[in-house]
Design a protein around this motif. Structure first.
Motif, mmCIF file in Angstrom:
data_model
loop_
_atom_site.group_PDB
_atom_site.id
_atom_site.type_symbol
_atom_site.label_atom_id
_atom_site.label_comp_id
_atom_site.label_asym_id
_atom_site.label_seq_id
_atom_site.Cartn_x
_atom_site.Cartn_y
_atom_site.Cartn_z
ATOM 1 N N UNK A 1 1.651 5.628 4.891
ATOM 2 C CA UNK A 1 0.488 5.933 5.728
ATOM 3 C C UNK A 1 -0.789 6.089 4.907
ATOM 4 N N UNK A 2 -0.630 6.380 3.610
ATOM 5 C CA UNK A 2 -1.807 6.580 2.758
ATOM 6 C C UNK A 2 -2.359 5.261 2.207
ATOM 7 N N UNK A 3 -1.591 4.189 2.346
ATOM 8 C CA UNK A 3 -2.035 2.883 1.850
ATOM 9 C C UNK A 3 -2.814 2.138 2.928
ATOM 10 N N UNK A 4 -3.725 1.248 2.552
ATOM 11 C CA UNK A 4 -4.527 0.514 3.544
ATOM 12 C C UNK A 4 -3.654 -0.286 4.515
ATOM 13 N N UNK A 5 -4.018 -0.273 5.789
ATOM 14 C CA UNK A 5 -3.283 -1.039 6.800
ATOM 15 C C UNK A 5 -3.413 -2.532 6.517
ATOM 16 N N UNK A 6 -2.348 -3.240 6.730
ATOM 17 C CA UNK A 6 -2.341 -4.667 6.469
ATOM 18 C C UNK A 6 -1.866 -5.005 5.076
ATOM 19 N N UNK B 1 0.733 -3.314 3.578
ATOM 20 C CA UNK B 1 2.177 -3.058 3.522
ATOM 21 C C UNK B 1 2.900 -3.886 4.578
ATOM 22 N N UNK B 2 3.972 -4.560 4.178
ATOM 23 C CA UNK B 2 4.813 -5.317 5.121
ATOM 24 C C UNK B 2 6.151 -4.599 5.267
ATOM 25 N N UNK B 3 7.014 -5.163 6.104
ATOM 26 C CA UNK B 3 8.332 -4.560 6.320
ATOM 27 C C UNK B 3 9.197 -4.589 5.061
ATOM 28 N N UNK B 4 8.898 -5.525 4.159
ATOM 29 C CA UNK B 4 9.714 -5.669 2.945
ATOM 30 C C UNK B 4 9.087 -5.037 1.704
ATOM 31 N N UNK B 5 7.903 -4.435 1.871
ATOM 32 C CA UNK B 5 7.238 -3.864 0.694
ATOM 33 C C UNK B 5 8.089 -2.784 0.041
ATOM 34 N N UNK B 6 8.568 -1.856 0.850
ATOM 35 C CA UNK B 6 9.359 -0.741 0.319
ATOM 36 C C UNK B 6 10.833 -0.929 0.683
ATOM 37 N N UNK B 7 11.412 -2.003 0.158
ATOM 38 C CA UNK B 7 12.850 -2.204 0.382
ATOM 39 C C UNK B 7 13.624 -1.200 -0.458
ATOM 40 N N UNK C 1 -0.295 -1.878 -8.182
ATOM 41 C CA UNK C 1 0.913 -2.652 -8.498
ATOM 42 C C UNK C 1 1.334 -3.570 -7.360
ATOM 43 N N UNK C 2 0.567 -3.567 -6.271
ATOM 44 C CA UNK C 2 0.921 -4.348 -5.087
ATOM 45 C C UNK C 2 -0.073 -5.501 -4.928
ATOM 46 N N UNK C 3 0.437 -6.667 -4.567
ATOM 47 C CA UNK C 3 -0.471 -7.808 -4.416
ATOM 48 C C UNK C 3 -0.902 -7.976 -2.953
ATOM 49 N N UNK C 4 -1.712 -9.021 -2.687
ATOM 50 C CA UNK C 4 -2.269 -9.212 -1.335
ATOM 51 C C UNK C 4 -1.207 -9.556 -0.292
ATOM 52 N N UNK C 5 -0.004 -9.952 -0.750
ATOM 53 C CA UNK C 5 1.079 -10.264 0.180
ATOM 54 C C UNK C 5 1.989 -9.067 0.452
ATOM 55 N N UNK C 6 1.622 -7.918 -0.096
ATOM 56 C CA UNK C 6 2.414 -6.715 0.132
ATOM 57 C C UNK C 6 3.649 -6.619 -0.747
ATOM 58 N N UNK C 7 3.673 -7.372 -1.845
ATOM 59 C CA UNK C 7 4.818 -7.361 -2.764
ATOM 60 C C UNK C 7 4.476 -6.503 -3.976
ATOM 61 N N UNK C 8 5.382 -5.588 -4.303
ATOM 62 C CA UNK C 8 5.193 -4.728 -5.469
ATOM 63 C C UNK C 8 5.895 -5.352 -6.669
#
Length: 428
Positions: A198-203, A205-211, A239-246
């Protein structure tokens, strides 16, 4: 939960994995610098208890371990708990009225590759042995590389050699077949990932960001680098890119850099929570001095300082000072507690860094290892100082810690007794 253990209590060893001579090298070279010699010796002893097929042992009593290893039960339990903490052992207990029965499940150490890429174990190993020894270890386990540029690969594929033909009915292999099993490190501190997301900008984070893999990595990194939720948020953002991948490697690097920036370039080190069992005094009486020694030995420096402050959290400055005493000066936690108590009493309840470090340097040179040694050396220094300054002695008489009295068991003032009772009450 703590369970009472007696020499007559029985145990059996169950091998949940496949152990090899290569595992012995990994245990000795990678795990031993972290957990110490006794836990690894216990692991090898349990290994030797297995039957000829290395599946399961017969029933032994813990007296067998005591006799084989020449250790007391408290030392064996401490060694066992360290094996559990690094994932080499699981312990089960069945409590009976007279004799308890234990099962010790053995697991393989991590492979060299997994160990040297582990977010916790790798960092602790580096700090415990130093860069020079660490580099030697890495070189030892490196696979030699040979250039194949001038060669042609003529390796046959599976389908070139074999073909599929009808044959007999095939049944699934038994799931209980012996295989290489490794146990994960269990961390009790949990990260509030809902708050983090919730503290990260909307858009972003994707469903797979925090697997699961990323969550486990963040939990491990937060533990070893002592990061709070705000620290983690800052590290994840970069550490996260524009596609929501860490990026896992980038996340590790950023956590390390963040910690080093906050701690003057140093890396974290995991230390004993309290005085090592083998350096504790055997308590044979219930005197006030023995009670004080017990407190110094069984509390971590953090717990002790917090208790001295009536439950108030120590400042970050004081916590860093405690860390310096243990990591830089190599003082055992119980010795640190004596030093802290001494300085607070004679320095108007202030932990002056230069003053504390002067004493720490002296105790390090004198190789002070136990609480009793710390008490004795502090007592001698105090007396030596006051022989040359009687006025200071009279002025500070009321500030002498109760354990400085040589006749503490027989001769203690009402004021000192009240002070001691209050301190003991804090830690019950």
């Amino acid at each position: 939960m703590q369970h009472t253990i007696l020499p007559a209590d029985t145990y059996i060893v169950v091998n949940k994995t496949i152990l090899s001579d290569n595992d012995r090298k990994i245990l000795t070279m990678l795990y031993q610098p972290i957990v110490g010699q006794l836990p690894i010796s216990l692991y090898f002893t349990l290994w030797s208890d297995l039957d000829t097929l290395e599946l399961m042992s017969v029933s032994y009593t813990h007296h067998h371990l005591m006799s084989t290893m020449k250790l007391n039960l408290s030392e064996i339990v401490e060694a066992r708990e360290k094996l559990e903490a690094v994932g080499l052992l699981k312990t089960y207990i069945k409590e009976d009225e007279n004799i308890n029965n234990f099962i010790y499940e053995m697991y393989s150490p991590l492979s060299v590759d997994n160990f040297l890429n582990h977010p916790i174990l790798n960092v602790v190993l580096f700090n415990n042995i130093g860069k020079k020894e660490y580099d030697k270890l890495v070189d030892y386990f490196k696979i030699p590389t040979i250039s194949t540029k001038e060669f042609i690969n003529i390796t046959k594929s599976f389908t070139e050699i074999f073909e599929s033909v009808p044959y007999t009915k095939f049944e699934t292999v038994n799931e209980e077949i012996k295989k290489k099993n490794k146990n994960k490190l269990i961390l009790k501190n949990e990260i509030d990932f809902s708050l983090l997301i919730s503290s990260l900008p909307k858009g972003l984070v994707t469903n797979n960001t925090f697997n699961k893999e990323i969550r486990d990595l963040i939990t491990n990194l937060a533990f070893v680098y002592n990061l709070g939720i705000l620290d983690i948020e800052n590290v994840v953002r970069i550490s996260i890119n524009e596609k929501g991948v860490i990026n896992k490697n980038l996340l590790r690097k950023n956590c390390r850099n963040y910690y080093q920036f906050e701690n003057n370039g140093k890396l974290p080190s995991l230390i004993y929570k309290n005085q090592p069992e083998n350096l504790r005094q055997e308590i044979n009486d219930i005197s006030d001095k023995s009670k004080m020694i017990y407190i110094f030995e069984t509390l971590s420096p953090y717990q002790f300082l917090k208790g001295k402050q009536n439950g108030a959290e120590p400042t970050s400055r004081d916590l860093k000072l405690l860390e310096i005493l243990v990591t830089d000066y190599g003082l055992n936690p119980g010795v640190v507690n004596v030093l802290v108590d001494y300085v607070l009493k004679i320095n108007n309840s202030k932990l002056t860094k230069s003053f504390v470090e002067t004493i720490a340097g002296q105790w390090k040179r004198l190789n002070v290892l136990t609480v009793e040694e710390a008490i004795n050396i502090a007592q001698k220094e105090y007396k030596k100082y006051n022989k040359t300054n009687k006025k200071v002695q009279t002025k500070n008489e009321a500030n002498i810690p109760s354990w400085f009295n040589e006749k503490i068991e027989k001769d203690i003032s009402a004021e000192e007794q009240k002070e001691l009772d209050e301190l003991l009450k804090e830690f019950r």
